[in-house]
Design a protein around this motif. Structure first.
Motif, short mmCIF file in Angstrom:
data_model
loop_
_atom_site.label_atom_id
_atom_site.label_comp_id
_atom_site.label_asym_id
_atom_site.label_seq_id
_atom_site.Cartn_x
_atom_site.Cartn_y
_atom_site.Cartn_z
N GLN A 33 0.92 -1.33 0.15
CA GLN A 33 -0.17 -0.03 -0.09
C GLN A 33 0.82 1.17 0.15
O GLN A 33 0.35 2.50 -0.10
CB GLN A 33 -0.78 0.02 1.14
N HIS A 34 2.19 1.11 0.20
CA HIS A 34 2.90 2.28 0.60
C HIS A 34 4.18 2.77 -0.33
O HIS A 34 4.39 3.83 -0.49
CB HIS A 34 3.42 2.46 2.10
N ALA A 35 4.43 1.58 -1.15
CA ALA A 35 5.65 1.80 -2.16
C ALA A 35 5.14 2.71 -3.30
O ALA A 35 3.95 2.88 -3.60
CB ALA A 35 5.86 0.69 -2.77
N LEU A 36 5.75 3.81 -3.67
CA LEU A 36 5.51 4.77 -4.78
C LEU A 36 5.70 4.02 -5.98
O LEU A 36 7.03 3.35 -6.47
CB LEU A 36 6.52 5.93 -4.80
N LEU A 37 4.58 3.96 -6.74
CA LEU A 37 4.56 3.38 -8.17
C LEU A 37 4.82 4.29 -9.30
O LEU A 37 4.41 5.57 -9.03
CB LEU A 37 3.41 2.57 -8.40
N TYR A 38 5.50 4.09 -10.23
CA TYR A 38 5.90 4.61 -11.38
C TYR A 38 5.27 3.97 -12.71
O TYR A 38 5.27 2.98 -12.98
CB TYR A 38 7.36 4.99 -11.78
N THR A 39 4.75 5.16 -13.38
CA THR A 39 4.18 4.54 -14.99
C THR A 39 5.50 4.33 -15.68
O THR A 39 6.50 4.63 -15.61
CB THR A 39 3.39 5.60 -15.84
N GLU A 40 5.22 3.63 -16.86
CA GLU A 40 6.11 3.59 -18.12
C GLU A 40 6.41 5.19 -18.44
O GLU A 40 5.84 5.76 -18.32
CB GLU A 40 5.64 2.57 -19.17
N MET A 41 7.56 5.06 -19.21
CA MET A 41 7.86 6.37 -19.79
C MET A 41 6.87 6.74 -21.07
O MET A 41 6.73 5.76 -21.89
CB MET A 41 9.21 6.79 -20.42
N VAL A 42 6.39 7.92 -21.01
CA VAL A 42 5.45 8.17 -22.04
C VAL A 42 5.99 9.62 -22.69
O VAL A 42 6.29 10.49 -21.94
CB VAL A 42 4.00 8.46 -21.75
N THR A 43 5.97 9.75 -24.15
CA THR A 43 6.71 10.85 -24.57
C THR A 43 5.62 11.96 -24.56
O THR A 43 4.53 11.83 -24.79
CB THR A 43 7.30 10.50 -25.94
N THR A 44 6.13 13.33 -24.92
CA THR A 44 5.24 14.26 -25.00
C THR A 44 4.59 14.19 -26.38
O THR A 44 3.38 14.39 -26.34
CB THR A 44 6.22 15.65 -25.10
N GLY A 45 5.15 13.72 -27.30
CA GLY A 45 4.68 13.63 -28.59
C GLY A 45 3.21 12.75 -28.38
O GLY A 45 2.39 12.88 -29.05
N ALA A 46 3.61 11.49 -27.74
CA ALA A 46 2.42 10.81 -27.68
C ALA A 46 1.17 11.33 -27.02
O ALA A 46 0.02 10.90 -27.31
CB ALA A 46 2.95 9.46 -26.90
N ILE A 47 1.45 12.13 -26.03
CA ILE A 47 0.34 12.78 -25.35
C ILE A 47 -0.19 13.70 -26.11
O ILE A 47 -1.43 13.77 -26.16
CB ILE A 47 0.96 13.03 -23.87
N LEU A 48 0.56 14.53 -26.85
CA LEU A 48 0.07 15.51 -27.62
C LEU A 48 -0.72 15.01 -28.70
O LEU A 48 -1.69 15.85 -29.25
CB LEU A 48 1.22 16.47 -27.97
N HIS A 49 -0.55 13.95 -29.38
CA HIS A 49 -0.87 13.62 -30.74
C HIS A 49 -1.44 12.38 -30.81
O HIS A 49 -2.08 11.82 -31.73
CB HIS A 49 0.08 13.72 -31.76
N GLY A 50 -1.30 11.46 -29.57
CA GLY A 50 -1.62 10.16 -29.55
C GLY A 50 -3.09 9.91 -28.87
O GLY A 50 -3.71 11.11 -28.60
N ASN A 51 -3.48 8.61 -28.40
CA ASN A 51 -4.61 8.28 -27.63
C ASN A 51 -4.41 8.73 -26.22
O ASN A 51 -3.98 7.75 -25.26
CB ASN A 51 -5.04 6.89 -27.91
N PHE A 67 3.98 9.71 -12.67
CA PHE A 67 4.05 9.53 -14.13
C PHE A 67 5.24 10.34 -14.62
O PHE A 67 5.86 11.22 -14.39
CB PHE A 67 2.84 10.49 -14.81
N GLN A 68 6.02 9.16 -15.76
CA GLN A 68 7.21 9.77 -16.09
C GLN A 68 7.21 10.21 -17.35
O GLN A 68 6.38 9.51 -18.56
CB GLN A 68 8.23 8.40 -16.05
N LEU A 69 7.69 11.29 -17.86
CA LEU A 69 7.54 12.00 -19.13
C LEU A 69 8.98 11.84 -19.75
O LEU A 69 10.07 11.80 -19.07
CB LEU A 69 7.31 13.51 -19.11
N GLY A 70 8.93 11.71 -21.22
CA GLY A 70 9.92 11.72 -21.93
C GLY A 70 9.77 13.15 -22.81
O GLY A 70 8.83 13.16 -23.67
N GLY A 71 10.85 14.02 -22.85
CA GLY A 71 10.81 14.83 -23.84
C GLY A 71 11.89 15.76 -23.58
O GLY A 71 12.76 15.75 -22.53
N SER A 72 12.18 16.99 -24.44
CA SER A 72 13.27 18.00 -24.39
C SER A 72 12.86 19.41 -24.45
O SER A 72 13.68 20.26 -24.44
CB SER A 72 14.54 17.51 -25.07
#
Length: 325
Positions: A33-51, A67-72
């Motif tokens: 119940q207490h461990a901090l979980l992380y998502t897979e990396m998702v790119t900015t392009g996928a969020i802005l232009h994907g599902n 939530f882990q983001l990938g981008g620059s």
């Protein structure tokens, strides 16, 4: 931005591409119940232009979840950070550690360690936009840029942009010549470097990542670090999470049994199947639940052979459970 709510990074489960999806995280949350979980990396392009809905939806039971983001691009990262925050995630983490070719071609991931000023701009842009913490996950260096002086310069510049939490994989990354898998195994682990960072930046939260495989190790490093992060070991042996709450967070309760974890997952599987999900997209994450105990091989084999078939449902899991002790 407003004051951020503190997040406990004492024990984290690493973001793992193609692995730590929402089904995987729901499964882990049944064990700890207490461990901090992380998502897979998702790119900015996928969020802005994907599902966007498919990539960002998650189960409320997963909290705390980052939530882990990938981008620059600072502007795109800020826009995506705001979207991610609106979905309800507890933290946004910038990937500055992944060495894969695909990531490098997008000019983000580990190659950004060579551009600390840009990473600082990215962090600052996101922090101006959101109220949740923005953190950074990095290596200790890349290629020939692996001196301690270069590392503390990177940490110092990014910290000056407002980042308070750094998750540091205690290996350097070779951007050419090694696969992502080899980059997790071949460069030597340098825990001493990460520990020195904590001494030199006592005001920052430093989380150690890389090569930790037991809770005894985790507890030992927590005497000197602010947190530890485990990845592959958790995925292949998820029941290692069963004692995390008790041993690392001081929760006085008996760990949930493997059998009870499997049974607790059944209602979730039923709900997901009704929504059109396929069983094997969930069951692939639980193959290691009985790792190291009687019936583990039969459990894995039965699920692997039957979960992908048309019409496969929770009965596949119940039948596999009958092979365990």
């Amino acid at each position: 931005m407003t004051d951020q709510q503190p997040i406990d990074h004492s024990f984290c489960v690493a973001p793992m591409l193609d692995w730590t999806d929402r089904h995987c995280r729901y499964f882990y949350r049944l064990i700890t119940q207490h461990a901090l979980l992380y998502t897979e990396m998702v790119t900015t392009g996928a969020i802005l232009h994907g599902n966007r809905e498919r990539m960002l939806q998650f189960n409320q039971e997963e909290h705390p979840v980052a939530f882990q983001l990938g981008g620059s691009n600072p502007t795109e990262l800020a826009e995506c950070a705001k979207i991610v925050e609106q979905y309800g995630y507890d933290e946004i983490n910038l990937n500055v550690g992944c060495p894969s070719d695909r990531v490098q071609n997008g000019r983000f991931g580990a190659c950004l360690m060579a551009r600390p000023e840009l990473v600082g701009e990215c962090v600052a842009a996101m922090q101006r936009t959101v109220n949740v913490p923005v953190t950074v996950k990095s290596r200790i260096g890349i290629d020939e840029q692996d001196s301690y002086e270069e590392l503390i310069r990177f940490i110092g510049i990014v910290a000056d942009s407002g980042c308070r939490t750094f998750i540091v994989h205690a290996r350097k990354a070779w951007l050419q010549g090694l696969s992502p898998k080899e980059n997790r195994e071949i460069p030597p682990l340098r825990y001493d470097v990460v520990m020195q960072l904590k001494q030199d930046f006592p005001q920052l939260e430093i989380v150690l990542n890389g090569g930790i495989t037991t809770l005894d190790q985790a507890r030992d490093y927590l005497r000197r670090m602010d947190g530890v992060m485990l990845g592959r070991e958790v995925y292949h042996n998820p029941y290692i999470l069963a004692e995390v709450d008790q041993r690392l967070f001081g929760v006085q309760q008996w760990p949930v049994s493997r059998h009870d974890v499997a049974m607790a997952l059944i209602p979730y599987i039923q709900r997901q199947l009704k929504q059109g999900e396929r069983l094997n997209n969930i069951s692939r994450h639980i193959l290691g639940l009985f790792h190291g105990v009687a019936g583990a091989r039969a459990w894995r084999r039965y699920i692997s052979e039957h979960a992908h078939k048309p019409g496969a449902d929770e009965n596949v899991i119940l039948q596999a459970l009958s092979f365990t002790g």
